[in-house]
Enzyme design. Structure first.
Site: not given
Length: 111
Positions: A25, A75, A87
């Site tokens: 990510c 994240h 993402d």
């Protein structure tokens, strides 16, 4: 920013990856932001700490969206507007545009 992100749809996820060969990510956000001349720190939490926190109502497409636990980001994605983000999710997935699945997120802006 979104046009750049869209060029990388389908890049495979790899923990620790930082290039379009495969990325995680924060590797994805770091690489994509670098394409427009913005350097980001390496990890999701470092990116959160290095950005200016903004409210959800202030967020615009191209801002960062952070998923946190215990005050640390685990994240990060690129906000696409309309409760959507770009993402790199997890092993077995690829870079995609998808819905933000929780309201427990924060947003950050970088210059």
């Amino acid at each position: 920013m979104l046009a750049v992100a869209a060029r990388y749809l389908g890049v495979p996820y790899r923990y620790g990856g930082t290039t379009p060969m495969a990325w995680d990510c924060s590797g994805a956000t770091g690489y994509i932001f670098s394409q427009v001349g913005i350097d980001l720190p390496r990890t999701a939490n470092q990116q959160m700490l290095g950005s200016t926190r903004i409210s959800r109502s202030q967020a615009v497409p191209g801002d960062l969206v952070f998923f946190t636990s215990g005050g640390s980001a685990y994240h990060v994605g690129i906000y696409a507007g309309g409760n959507m983000m770009y993402d790199a999710g997890r092993t077995g997935t690829s870079f995609s545009k998808r819905a933000i699945w929780t309201s427990a997120v924060s947003f950050g802006r970088v210059a």
